[in-house]
Design an enzyme around this catalytic site. Structure first.
Site, PDB file in Angstrom:
ATOM      1  CB  THR A 183       1.490  -3.774   6.622  1.00  0.00           C
ATOM      2  OG1 THR A 183       0.177  -4.014   6.130  1.00  0.00           O
ATOM      3  CG2 THR A 183       1.852  -2.321   6.489  1.00  0.00           C
ATOM      4  CG  ASP A 184      -1.172  -8.290   4.441  1.00  0.00           C
ATOM      5  OD1 ASP A 184      -1.498  -7.317   5.149  1.00  0.00           O
ATOM      6  OD2 ASP A 184      -1.933  -8.812   3.613  1.00  0.00           O
ATOM      7  CB  THR A 235      -0.913  -0.013   1.251  1.00  0.00           C
ATOM      8  OG1 THR A 235      -1.766  -1.142   1.143  1.00  0.00           O
ATOM      9  CG2 THR A 235      -1.739   1.240   1.353  1.00  0.00           C
ATOM     10  CE  LYS A 283      -1.488  -5.863   8.886  1.00  0.00           C
ATOM     11  NZ  LYS A 283      -1.670  -5.737   7.433  1.00  0.00           N
TER      12      LYS A 283
END
Ligand code: GLU
Length: 446
Positions: free
Chosen positions: A192-193, A116, A271
């Protein structure tokens, strides 16, 4: 960089220009901030305002009821907003005949891998595209130019769920090259995943680092309202350019509402939330530092030993290979042990178990685990509890597993998976592999 169409006509009717401090009223909201340049490919239906907290907000022209000019920008400041401080400084120096600032300035390499943070909508096609060329970065986050001279490149454009150990190797090699080129810090834009897997991979592949290597992501892309991309990028760049630290870190928002950005050790973070800005948390440790993007202040929260401080003379050790024949299996009541047998038949070399509690699996799995160890597979134990220590000597189950040869890894399961992959590709015997696994190489042990 000029507004056009509907947006241009609206701004002209209120006589406001890029760089002016304005108040925009819509039916539901009031936005106070600096009118930013439009993105190169943006439509003519939105204005972009930089709010005081550093966020850029896109406001639909159709929803705007009024615009109030609060403060007219001085020409000098307007230039700063439009082209960014670094280019302006270079222009001034060109004018008075002095040499380029490049060789004196702090130099950061920014490597974009996708996700993103590195994407924005291309309004012509409706698709999402990487946006991290240097020019685009400065147009989105002009503050970066006052932090360092930044060379940005797009290495790959992948959502992080598509990354494999092969991609970790490619990223590690590129970062290694950048370090040898003498950069003062490296910033890696990443989805970020799986960012915490990549940060672990880089922590093992790149040791003895002279400067900080910082992974940064965003939950919302840079051209969307309330994007966290700008604040995270500023925080990451401030830390990479200035902190007296070396090693691999993840830099993301610290809390839901404040403007502080947390810096996490690359092997001690995960995360924990699907969408919140503060999704990343250090596990069983403090973030190493907090960065205040408003004041540019860096507060170190943990004391680093000399080996973990910045030292540009230090030679990095770059070993970028991973063995992909390693599996991570979460134990659950009723787990069918034939899953472990299947891994043996497929030639897997390593297995990380996410056991229950202090590090347990059911007795029903014992035979399969014995078979795996007999066939020369490294079998390791972590805990699915996330917080707390692995302690396999407390109960009989743990002690039985230890006596079979299961290796206890008191670290996050994701970090353990990556470490086993790296160790198997960088050791020449089972004994060497075990001793590497049990030594603390990148602050991975709790
Ligand atoms: N799932 C994508 C990724 O991890 C987008 C989410 C994000 O970047 O935060 O790359």
């Amino acid at each position: 960089m000029k507004y056009r169409g509907n947006a241009y006509r609206l701004l002209e009717s209120y006589d406001v220009k890029v760089g002016d401090r304005i108040v925009v009223k819509t039916r539901d909201n009031e936005y106070r901030g600096i009118l930013m340049p439009r993105y190169e490919l943006a439509d003519d239906l939105h204005l972009v305002i930089k709010l005081r907290n550093g966020y850029n907000v896109g406001i639909s022209v159709d929803e705007i009821l009024s615009i109030l000019l609060e403060e007219r920008a001085r020409e000098k400041d307007r230039e700063e907003v439009v082209i960014g401080g670094r280019e302006k400084k270079e222009k001034e120096e060109e004018r008075d005949g002095s040499v380029s600032v490049e060789h004196n300035a702090t130099r950061l390499a920014m490597i974009s891998t996708g996700g993103t943070i590195a994407s924005r909508i291309d309004y012509r096609t409706g698709g999402v595209r990487a946006a991290l060329t240097a020019e685009e970065l400065y147009s989105i986050v002009p503050e970066l130019s006052s932090i360092a001279a930044i060379d940005a490149e797009v290495l790959m454009q992948e959502y992080s769920e598509n990354l494999t150990p092969m991609h970790w190797s490619i990223i590690a090699e590129r970062v290694g090259e950048k370090i040898y080129e003498g950069y003062d810090g490296i910033v890696i834009a990443h989805g970020t995943d799986t960012m915490h897997y990549t940060s672990s991979a880089l922590s093992f592949a790149l040791q003895n680092l002279p400067v900080p290597v910082v992974l940064v992501g965003a939950q919302r892309s840079s051209d969307r309202p309330s994007s966290d991309a700008a604040a995270n990028l500023i925080g990451a760049s401030l830390f990479a350019a200035n902190a007296d630290a070396s090693g691999v870190f993840i830099v993301m928002h610290n809390g839901k509402s404040d403007d502080r950005i947390a810096v996490h050790i690359g092997t001690r973070v995960r995360k924990n939330h699907t969408s919140s800005r503060d999704a990343f948390k250090s596990i069983d440790t403090e973030p190493i530092a907090l960065v205040d993007v408003d004041s540019s202040r860096i507060d170190m929260m943990l004391e680093l030993n000399v080996r973990r401080r910045r030292d540009k003379a230090r030679r990095p050790i770059v070993r970028t290979r991973f063995n992909e024949h390693v599996a991570l299996i979460k134990f659950y009541p009723g787990l069918d042990p034939s899953m472990i047998e299947h891994l043996i038949s497929k030639g897997y070399r390593g297995l990380v178990l996410e056991g229950t509690g202090l590090g347990h699996v059911s007795k029903g799995c014992f035979n399969a685990i014995r078979d795996a160890i007999d066939s020369n597979m490294l079998v390791c134990m972590t805990s699915q509890c996330i917080w707390g220590r692995l302690r396999m000597t407390v109960y009989e189950t743990g002690r039985d597993l230890l006596s079979m040869g299961v290796v206890p890894l008191d670290m996050l399961p994701e970090t353990a998976l990556v470490k086993v992959m790296w160790v198997l590709a960088n050791s020449s015997s089972m004994d060497e592999a075990k001793s590497m696994l049990l030594s603390n190489m990148a602050m991975e042990f709790k």
